[in-house]
Design a protein around this motif. Structure first.
Motif, short mmCIF file in Angstrom:
data_model
loop_
_atom_site.label_atom_id
_atom_site.label_comp_id
_atom_site.label_asym_id
_atom_site.label_seq_id
_atom_site.Cartn_x
_atom_site.Cartn_y
_atom_site.Cartn_z
N ASP A 272 -10.49 39.17 -2.17
CA ASP A 272 -9.16 39.62 -1.75
C ASP A 272 -8.05 38.83 -2.43
O ASP A 272 -6.99 39.39 -2.77
N LEU A 273 -8.27 37.53 -2.63
CA LEU A 273 -7.25 36.70 -3.28
C LEU A 273 -7.18 36.98 -4.79
O LEU A 273 -6.10 37.00 -5.37
N LEU A 274 -8.32 37.22 -5.40
CA LEU A 274 -8.32 37.58 -6.81
C LEU A 274 -7.60 38.91 -7.03
O LEU A 274 -6.91 39.09 -8.04
N ALA A 275 -7.75 39.83 -6.06
CA ALA A 275 -7.09 41.13 -6.17
C ALA A 275 -5.57 40.98 -6.15
O ALA A 275 -4.86 41.86 -6.66
N LEU A 276 -5.06 39.88 -5.59
CA LEU A 276 -3.62 39.62 -5.59
C LEU A 276 -3.16 38.99 -6.90
O LEU A 276 -1.96 38.77 -7.10
N GLY A 277 -4.10 38.69 -7.78
CA GLY A 277 -3.75 38.08 -9.06
C GLY A 277 -3.75 36.57 -9.04
O GLY A 277 -3.25 35.93 -9.97
N LEU A 278 -4.32 35.96 -7.98
CA LEU A 278 -4.36 34.50 -7.88
C LEU A 278 -5.58 33.93 -8.59
O LEU A 278 -6.60 34.61 -8.73
N ASP A 279 -5.48 32.69 -9.00
CA ASP A 279 -6.63 31.97 -9.55
C ASP A 279 -7.40 31.34 -8.40
O ASP A 279 -6.80 30.68 -7.53
N VAL A 280 -8.72 31.55 -8.38
CA VAL A 280 -9.55 31.02 -7.29
C VAL A 280 -10.76 30.29 -7.89
O VAL A 280 -11.46 30.84 -8.74
N ARG A 281 -10.97 29.08 -7.42
CA ARG A 281 -12.15 28.30 -7.83
C ARG A 281 -13.00 28.05 -6.60
O ARG A 281 -12.51 27.54 -5.58
N MET A 282 -14.28 28.42 -6.67
CA MET A 282 -15.17 28.29 -5.52
C MET A 282 -15.85 26.92 -5.49
O MET A 282 -16.32 26.42 -6.51
N TRP A 283 -15.93 26.34 -4.29
CA TRP A 283 -16.64 25.09 -4.01
C TRP A 283 -16.28 23.98 -5.00
O TRP A 283 -17.16 23.35 -5.61
N GLY A 370 -2.43 37.56 4.15
CA GLY A 370 -1.05 37.94 4.41
C GLY A 370 -0.08 36.87 3.97
O GLY A 370 0.98 37.17 3.39
N ARG A 371 -0.40 35.61 4.23
CA ARG A 371 0.45 34.51 3.80
C ARG A 371 0.54 34.44 2.27
O ARG A 371 1.60 34.18 1.71
N ALA A 372 -0.61 34.65 1.62
CA ALA A 372 -0.62 34.62 0.16
C ALA A 372 0.24 35.74 -0.41
O ALA A 372 1.02 35.53 -1.35
N ARG A 373 0.12 36.91 0.18
CA ARG A 373 0.92 38.06 -0.28
C ARG A 373 2.41 37.79 -0.10
O ARG A 373 3.23 38.08 -0.97
N ALA A 374 2.77 37.21 1.07
CA ALA A 374 4.18 36.91 1.34
C ALA A 374 4.71 35.86 0.37
O ALA A 374 5.85 35.95 -0.10
N ARG A 375 3.89 34.86 0.04
CA ARG A 375 4.35 33.83 -0.89
C ARG A 375 4.56 34.41 -2.29
O ARG A 375 5.49 34.04 -3.00
N LEU A 376 3.68 35.32 -2.68
CA LEU A 376 3.85 35.96 -3.99
C LEU A 376 5.13 36.79 -4.04
O LEU A 376 5.83 36.80 -5.06
N ARG A 377 5.43 37.47 -2.93
CA ARG A 377 6.67 38.25 -2.89
C ARG A 377 7.89 37.34 -3.03
O ARG A 377 8.86 37.67 -3.71
N THR A 378 7.83 36.17 -2.39
CA THR A 378 8.93 35.20 -2.50
C THR A 378 9.08 34.72 -3.93
O THR A 378 10.19 34.60 -4.45
N LEU A 379 7.95 34.44 -4.58
CA LEU A 379 8.00 33.99 -5.97
C LEU A 379 8.59 35.08 -6.87
O LEU A 379 9.38 34.78 -7.77
N GLU A 380 8.20 36.32 -6.61
CA GLU A 380 8.72 37.42 -7.43
C GLU A 380 10.23 37.56 -7.22
O GLU A 380 10.98 37.83 -8.17
N GLY A 381 10.68 37.35 -5.97
CA GLY A 381 12.12 37.42 -5.69
C GLY A 381 12.88 36.33 -6.40
O GLY A 381 13.96 36.56 -6.94
N ASP A 382 12.29 35.12 -6.41
CA ASP A 382 12.94 34.02 -7.12
C ASP A 382 13.04 34.31 -8.61
O ASP A 382 14.04 34.01 -9.27
N THR A 383 11.99 34.96 -9.15
CA THR A 383 12.01 35.29 -10.57
C THR A 383 13.08 36.32 -10.87
O THR A 383 13.79 36.25 -11.88
N ASP A 384 13.21 37.33 -9.97
CA ASP A 384 14.24 38.36 -10.16
C ASP A 384 15.62 37.76 -10.16
O ASP A 384 16.50 38.13 -10.95
N CYS A 385 15.84 36.80 -9.22
CA CYS A 385 17.17 36.17 -9.13
C CYS A 385 17.49 35.38 -10.40
O CYS A 385 18.62 35.30 -10.86
N ALA A 386 16.41 34.75 -10.93
CA ALA A 386 16.62 33.96 -12.14
C ALA A 386 16.94 34.87 -13.32
O ALA A 386 17.68 34.50 -14.22
#
Length: 386
Positions: A272-283, A370-386
């Motif tokens: 699910d986290l990879l599907a959001l485009g995040l980098d994930v390292r197991m164990w 849900g938290r990860a998705r919300a944080r990504l949205r915040t990052l995208e908003g910051d990028t748009d503002c920049a």
């Protein structure tokens, strides 16, 4: 899955140690697991195994002292474990000790529930060395001696993704050089599957859990994982014909319960986290925790997944997430089905946490995504503002 060091495993809390019901439930759970391993739970002959006789004697005494009718024998005791919720037993238990529908045996199959295994193996007892921890520590030690973190990651992946192996597949693993440090350990922990799993000459794996399914008399299948049963009828997956496969091996139950089961939840969360485009390292860091998640801005989360039925056992095992590999935020995560099945799960966990883990946050897997998705949205908003 953080492994507790022997000197950090919490001793029984005073409010648990003073309740006779805790000892009785642990005795009952252990006896049921022993009985399942050596005989059919529907029929018994004298003399009973010592663990079973002890459980029967203690239950009879508890019933007599409380004015309840005692079981007439072991068969009736087992039937009560299957049909009667623990809330209706004459047990003196601390708050949060049991839920309203908790049972030691599954109503449909009559086999020990996951909760039963937790009562047998996770009830606080400083003298107990849990089998799953023994094996994982041995793997960690062997891989560290080799200086090969990849070997440990491969070992954990094997237990999660391949809990069932044919004899031919076992021989194939002998040629996998990545697993060289733990080859001897693998031979110890995969055991021959019993005929109880056979149906018309074949073994059948659960498509969701990957463990062997048990055929029922009415033609259905029973999966040992709570999560799978709550999702509906077990979906049949891989079929293994014994005549052509020869010996079929399955991981021993403590590892299926406390490594494979949570590992499936870890793998689902990784997906699910990879599907959001995040980098994930197991164990990472020889299993310092389960997932290291990195956001596009370099912010990192440490995540440890705990698929436990009993929130108090989970709470009492709580400890801060190790700081290496480093991260900015850390969470313990429980599959959402656990909190849906037991109202007040998170609150019970929080009440049971030791002082050293008061700041440890427990989320469901859905909440974390849900938290990860919300944080990504915040990052995208910051990028748009920049």
């Amino acid at each position: 899955m953080i492994l507790d060091d022997p000197d950090t495993v919490p001793l029984p809390a005073e409010e648990w140690a003073t309740h006779d019901g805790v000892t009785l439930l642990r005795t009952l759970a252990g006896a049921l697991i022993v009985l399942e391993a050596i005989t059919d739970l529907d029929s018994f002959t004298l003399p009973y195994p010592p663990e079973a006789q002890r459980a029967l004697d203690r239950t009879v005494l508890a019933c007599l002292l409380s004015g309840h009718p005692p079981p007439a024998g072991l068969t009736e005791l087992v039937d009560r474990c299957r049909s009667l919720p623990l809330a209706e037993w004459p047990l003196g238990l601390p708050p949060d000790g049991i839920g309203p529908e908790d049972r030691l045996l599954d109503v449909e199959s009559g086999r020990p529930t996951e909760l039963c295994h937790e009562w047998a193996w996770r009830t606080p007892d400083a003298a107990v060395e849990f089998r799953d921890r023994q094996i994982v520590r041995a793997a960690l030690r062997a891989c560290r001696e080799y200086g090969d973190e990849e070997a440990y990651t491969a070992f954990r992946g094997l237990l999660v993704r391949r809990p069932v192996l044919t004899l031919f597949e076992m021989h194939e693993l002998d040629g996998d050089m990545v697993l060289e440090p733990v080859r001897g350990l693998i031979r110890q922990i995969y055991r021959s599957a019993s005929d109880a799993y056979l149906h018309e000459g074949s073994y059948t794996c659960c498509e969701r859990c990957l463990t062997l399914l048990i055929p029922s008399q009415d033609g259905d299948w029973w999966c040992e994982r709570d999560r799978c049963r709550r999702q509906g009828p077990a979906p049949t997956g891989r079929r293994i014909l014994r005549e052509t496969a020869g010996e079929v091996c399955q991981l021993e139950r403590p590892l299926r319960q406390f490594v494979t089961g949570p590992g499936r939840a870890e793998a689902d969360l990784e997906r699910d986290l990879l599907a959001l485009g995040l980098d994930v390292r197991m164990w990472p860091g020889y299993d310092a925790y389960d997932l290291l998640v990195e956001f596009p801005d370099g912010h990192q989360w440490a995540v440890d997944v705990k698929d436990w039925a009993h929130p108090v056992f989970l709470g009492r095992s709580a400890r801060p997430v190790p700081q290496d590999p480093p991260y900015e935020e850390a969470f313990w995560v429980v599959p959402q089905h656990r909190t849906l099945a037991r109202p007040g799960y998170v609150a019970a966990f929080e009440r049971a946490r030791p002082a050293r883990a008061r700041d440890l946050l427990l989320l469901t897997d859905a909440e974390l995504v849900g938290r990860a998705r919300a944080r990504l949205r915040t990052l995208e908003g910051d990028t748009d503002c920049a």
